[in-house]
Design a protein around this motif. Structure first.
Motif, PDB file in Angstrom:
ATOM      1  N   ARG A  27     -10.363  15.454   1.235  1.00  0.00           N
ATOM      2  CA  ARG A  27     -10.046  16.879   1.274  1.00  0.00           C
ATOM      3  C   ARG A  27     -10.093  17.403   2.709  1.00  0.00           C
ATOM      4  O   ARG A  27      -9.236  18.171   3.134  1.00  0.00           O
ATOM      5  CB  ARG A  27     -11.043  17.655   0.401  1.00  0.00           C
ATOM      6  CG  ARG A  27     -10.421  18.664  -0.490  1.00  0.00           C
ATOM      7  CD  ARG A  27     -11.467  19.385  -1.316  1.00  0.00           C
ATOM      8  NE  ARG A  27     -11.601  18.851  -2.662  1.00  0.00           N
ATOM      9  CZ  ARG A  27     -10.651  18.909  -3.586  1.00  0.00           C
ATOM     10  NH1 ARG A  27      -9.496  19.459  -3.317  1.00  0.00           N
ATOM     11  NH2 ARG A  27     -10.851  18.401  -4.778  1.00  0.00           N
ATOM     12  N   GLU A  28     -11.087  16.967   3.465  1.00  0.00           N
ATOM     13  CA  GLU A  28     -11.182  17.362   4.876  1.00  0.00           C
ATOM     14  C   GLU A  28      -9.998  16.825   5.682  1.00  0.00           C
ATOM     15  O   GLU A  28      -9.363  17.572   6.442  1.00  0.00           O
ATOM     16  CB  GLU A  28     -12.490  16.852   5.491  1.00  0.00           C
ATOM     17  CG  GLU A  28     -13.690  17.702   5.162  1.00  0.00           C
ATOM     18  CD  GLU A  28     -13.495  19.144   5.617  1.00  0.00           C
ATOM     19  OE1 GLU A  28     -13.162  19.354   6.802  1.00  0.00           O
ATOM     20  OE2 GLU A  28     -13.651  20.049   4.783  1.00  0.00           O
ATOM     21  N   TRP A  29      -9.701  15.531   5.524  1.00  0.00           N
ATOM     22  CA  TRP A  29      -8.574  14.948   6.270  1.00  0.00           C
ATOM     23  C   TRP A  29      -7.260  15.634   5.894  1.00  0.00           C
ATOM     24  O   TRP A  29      -6.386  15.810   6.744  1.00  0.00           O
ATOM     25  CB  TRP A  29      -8.477  13.441   5.983  1.00  0.00           C
ATOM     26  CG  TRP A  29      -9.573  12.643   6.594  1.00  0.00           C
ATOM     27  CD1 TRP A  29     -10.123  12.822   7.837  1.00  0.00           C
ATOM     28  CD2 TRP A  29     -10.262  11.529   5.997  1.00  0.00           C
ATOM     29  NE1 TRP A  29     -11.120  11.879   8.044  1.00  0.00           N
ATOM     30  CE2 TRP A  29     -11.218  11.071   6.935  1.00  0.00           C
ATOM     31  CE3 TRP A  29     -10.165  10.853   4.785  1.00  0.00           C
ATOM     32  CZ2 TRP A  29     -12.053   9.990   6.687  1.00  0.00           C
ATOM     33  CZ3 TRP A  29     -10.990   9.771   4.521  1.00  0.00           C
ATOM     34  CH2 TRP A  29     -11.940   9.361   5.467  1.00  0.00           C
ATOM     35  N   ALA A  30      -7.145  16.043   4.637  1.00  0.00           N
ATOM     36  CA  ALA A  30      -5.890  16.662   4.177  1.00  0.00           C
ATOM     37  C   ALA A  30      -5.650  18.001   4.861  1.00  0.00           C
ATOM     38  O   ALA A  30      -4.513  18.470   4.942  1.00  0.00           O
ATOM     39  CB  ALA A  30      -5.908  16.839   2.660  1.00  0.00           C
ATOM     40  N   ARG A  31      -6.742  18.629   5.362  1.00  0.00           N
ATOM     41  CA  ARG A  31      -6.618  19.934   6.039  1.00  0.00           C
ATOM     42  C   ARG A  31      -6.177  19.781   7.496  1.00  0.00           C
ATOM     43  O   ARG A  31      -5.580  20.685   8.065  1.00  0.00           O
ATOM     44  CB  ARG A  31      -7.963  20.662   6.012  1.00  0.00           C
ATOM     45  CG  ARG A  31      -8.344  21.187   4.642  1.00  0.00           C
ATOM     46  CD  ARG A  31      -9.852  21.390   4.514  1.00  0.00           C
ATOM     47  NE  ARG A  31     -10.445  22.146   5.591  1.00  0.00           N
ATOM     48  CZ  ARG A  31     -10.684  23.465   5.551  1.00  0.00           C
ATOM     49  NH1 ARG A  31     -10.389  24.139   4.472  1.00  0.00           N
ATOM     50  NH2 ARG A  31     -11.238  24.060   6.564  1.00  0.00           N
ATOM     51  N   GLY A  32      -6.520  18.661   8.102  1.00  0.00           N
ATOM     52  CA  GLY A  32      -6.137  18.469   9.492  1.00  0.00           C
ATOM     53  C   GLY A  32      -7.019  17.445  10.181  1.00  0.00           C
ATOM     54  O   GLY A  32      -7.901  16.911   9.530  1.00  0.00           O
ATOM     55  N   PRO A  33      -6.758  17.167  11.443  1.00  0.00           N
ATOM     56  CA  PRO A  33      -5.819  17.819  12.367  1.00  0.00           C
ATOM     57  C   PRO A  33      -4.338  17.676  11.995  1.00  0.00           C
ATOM     58  O   PRO A  33      -3.532  18.488  12.421  1.00  0.00           O
ATOM     59  CB  PRO A  33      -6.089  17.127  13.709  1.00  0.00           C
ATOM     60  CG  PRO A  33      -6.750  15.828  13.348  1.00  0.00           C
ATOM     61  CD  PRO A  33      -7.515  16.081  12.096  1.00  0.00           C
ATOM     62  N   VAL A  34      -4.007  16.650  11.220  1.00  0.00           N
ATOM     63  CA  VAL A  34      -2.631  16.504  10.742  1.00  0.00           C
ATOM     64  C   VAL A  34      -2.661  16.747   9.236  1.00  0.00           C
ATOM     65  O   VAL A  34      -3.292  15.985   8.511  1.00  0.00           O
ATOM     66  CB  VAL A  34      -2.079  15.095  11.038  1.00  0.00           C
ATOM     67  CG1 VAL A  34      -0.646  14.975  10.533  1.00  0.00           C
ATOM     68  CG2 VAL A  34      -2.153  14.782  12.535  1.00  0.00           C
ATOM     69  N   VAL A  49       4.982  11.242  -3.223  1.00  0.00           N
ATOM     70  CA  VAL A  49       3.557  11.164  -2.913  1.00  0.00           C
ATOM     71  C   VAL A  49       3.278  11.989  -1.652  1.00  0.00           C
ATOM     72  O   VAL A  49       4.135  12.099  -0.782  1.00  0.00           O
ATOM     73  CB  VAL A  49       3.193   9.680  -2.676  1.00  0.00           C
ATOM     74  CG1 VAL A  49       1.838   9.522  -2.048  1.00  0.00           C
ATOM     75  CG2 VAL A  49       3.299   8.905  -3.977  1.00  0.00           C
ATOM     76  N   GLN A  50       2.084  12.578  -1.555  1.00  0.00           N
ATOM     77  CA  GLN A  50       1.660  13.222  -0.310  1.00  0.00           C
ATOM     78  C   GLN A  50       0.670  12.311   0.405  1.00  0.00           C
ATOM     79  O   GLN A  50      -0.177  11.696  -0.249  1.00  0.00           O
ATOM     80  CB  GLN A  50       0.998  14.571  -0.605  1.00  0.00           C
ATOM     81  CG  GLN A  50       1.949  15.555  -1.269  1.00  0.00           C
ATOM     82  CD  GLN A  50       1.256  16.865  -1.572  1.00  0.00           C
ATOM     83  OE1 GLN A  50       0.892  17.594  -0.664  1.00  0.00           O
ATOM     84  NE2 GLN A  50       1.057  17.134  -2.854  1.00  0.00           N
ATOM     85  N   THR A  51       0.774  12.260   1.729  1.00  0.00           N
ATOM     86  CA  THR A  51      -0.010  11.297   2.509  1.00  0.00           C
ATOM     87  C   THR A  51      -0.660  11.952   3.719  1.00  0.00           C
ATOM     88  O   THR A  51      -0.045  12.802   4.372  1.00  0.00           O
ATOM     89  CB  THR A  51       0.900  10.140   2.989  1.00  0.00           C
ATOM     90  OG1 THR A  51       1.521   9.528   1.861  1.00  0.00           O
ATOM     91  CG2 THR A  51       0.112   9.090   3.757  1.00  0.00           C
ATOM     92  N   VAL A  52      -1.903  11.537   3.979  1.00  0.00           N
ATOM     93  CA  VAL A  52      -2.540  11.854   5.258  1.00  0.00           C
ATOM     94  C   VAL A  52      -3.143  10.557   5.780  1.00  0.00           C
ATOM     95  O   VAL A  52      -3.598   9.727   4.998  1.00  0.00           O
ATOM     96  CB  VAL A  52      -3.593  12.980   5.127  1.00  0.00           C
ATOM     97  CG1 VAL A  52      -4.760  12.576   4.251  1.00  0.00           C
ATOM     98  CG2 VAL A  52      -4.072  13.427   6.498  1.00  0.00           C
ATOM     99  N   CYS A  53      -3.107  10.393   7.106  1.00  0.00           N
ATOM    100  CA  CYS A  53      -3.535   9.136   7.717  1.00  0.00           C
ATOM    101  C   CYS A  53      -4.780   9.367   8.565  1.00  0.00           C
ATOM    102  O   CYS A  53      -4.991  10.456   9.098  1.00  0.00           O
ATOM    103  CB  CYS A  53      -2.445   8.583   8.615  1.00  0.00           C
ATOM    104  SG  CYS A  53      -0.848   8.431   7.805  1.00  0.00           S
ATOM    105  N   VAL A  54      -5.566   8.318   8.703  1.00  0.00           N
ATOM    106  CA  VAL A  54      -6.805   8.353   9.480  1.00  0.00           C
ATOM    107  C   VAL A  54      -6.780   7.170  10.442  1.00  0.00           C
ATOM    108  O   VAL A  54      -6.425   6.062  10.026  1.00  0.00           O
ATOM    109  CB  VAL A  54      -8.034   8.251   8.543  1.00  0.00           C
ATOM    110  CG1 VAL A  54      -9.323   8.229   9.336  1.00  0.00           C
ATOM    111  CG2 VAL A  54      -8.022   9.384   7.533  1.00  0.00           C
TER     112      VAL A  54
END
Ligand code: MD3
Ligand code: FE
Length: 210
Positions: A27-34, A49-54
Motif C-alpha cells: 500500500r505504501e509503495w503504491a502511493r509513491g514515489p512512483v 493489472v496494476q503494477t508498482v516496482c521496488v
C-alpha cells in the motif's frame, strides 16, 4: 509440490501476520514515489493489472532506476527485509541452504488484480540473470497457468494460487510461459488488509550493476 523441474509450489507459506505486513508495505509503495499504475505496452495496449516496482522500475522490455514512463521519479529502495524473505523462500522451496544464501533479489514487481484483471501468457526475459523468481500471492485466489518453454499454448498446467502461497521458478522453469487467466472474486480474507482483489509480489535478480 513441484509441477515441473525447478518449479516449487508451497501452499500457505505466508502466515496471516506476514500477509498483513506485505499488504501494508505494498500500500505504501503504491502511493509513491512512483504510483501504482496500469503499464502501457509499446504497441499501444494497456495491461489490466496494476503494477508498482521496488528497487528497479520495470517497463516492457527494460529495467531502469527512474520511472520515465510514469512520473520520472526514482523507484523506492529495495529493503533488506525483502531480500531476507526471498532467501527464506528459496530455502523453503529448494531445501538447499547454499542456493538460498546466494540468492540476492534486487527488484520486486507488485501486481494488483481487480476482479476482472488477467495476465496473458508470456515469458519473463527482461532480467539478465537466470536466478529464480519468487512469487507470493495475497488476497483472492487465481488460476495460474504454467506452460512450457516453447509456445504460449498447450501443454500447460492450471494451478489455483491462494492467499499465502509461495511459488519459486528456477532452473528449466525460469523461462516457461505463464499467465493468469482469471481471479476468483470474493475468495480472499479481508483480514489481510485487502478488501478485494489479488496481490502478487515477484522477487527477481535483474543482473544489472549497482
Ligand atoms: C514463471 N506475474 O509479474 S506470478 C509477472 O500472478 C507475472 O502476477 C503473475 O507473471 C502474477 O511477470 C504470475 C508467477 C510467476 C512469476 C514469474 C515467473 C511465474 C513465473 C517467471 C518465470 C516463470
Ligand atoms: Fe511473468
Amino acid at each position: 509440490s513441484s509441477p515441473a523441474p525447478g518449479a516449487v509450489h508451497v501452499p500457505g507459506w505466508l502466515d496471516p501476520d506476514r500477509q498483513r505486513e506485505l499488504v501494508a508495505a505494498c500500500r505504501e509503495w503504491a502511493r509513491g514515489p512512483v504510483p501504482m499504475r496500469h503499464t502501457r505496452l509499446p504497441r499501444g495496449g494497456v495491461m489490466s493489472v496494476q503494477t508498482v516496482c521496488v528497487g528497479w522500475h520495470w517497463r516492457p522490455y527494460a529495467y531502469s532506476r527512474d520511472a520515465s514512463d510514469v512520473n520520472g521519479a526514482r523507484v523506492a529502495e529495495f529493503p533488506g527485509w525483502l531480500g531476507e524473505l526471498g532467501r527464506a523462500a528459496v530455502a523453503e522451496a529448494y531445501q538447499d541452504p547454499a542456493a538460498a544464501a546466494a540468492y540476492a533479489p534486487d527488484t520486486a514487481l507488485v501486481n494488483f488484480y481487480d476482479g476482472a484483471a488477467t495476465m496473458g501468457m508470456h515469458q519473463d526475459k527482461d532480467e539478465r540473470s537466470g536466478d529464480p523468481v519468487v512469487s507470493l500471492s495475497i488476497g483472492d485466489t487465481c488460476v495460474f497457468r504454467f506452460g512450457n518453454t516453447e509456445t504460449r499454448t498447450r501443454p500447460y498446467t492450471d494451478v489455483e494460487l491462494e492467499s499465502g502461497d509461495l511459488f519459486v521458478f528456477g532452473g528449466p522453469s525460469r523461462y516457461a510461459f505463464h499467465g493468469v487467466p482469471r481471479v476468483r472474486p470474493g475468495t480472499g480474507d479481508p483480514a489481510t488488509g485487502l478488501a478485494s482483489g489479488r496481490l502478487n509480489l515477484t522477487l527477481r535478480v535483474t543482473g544489472l550493476p549497482g
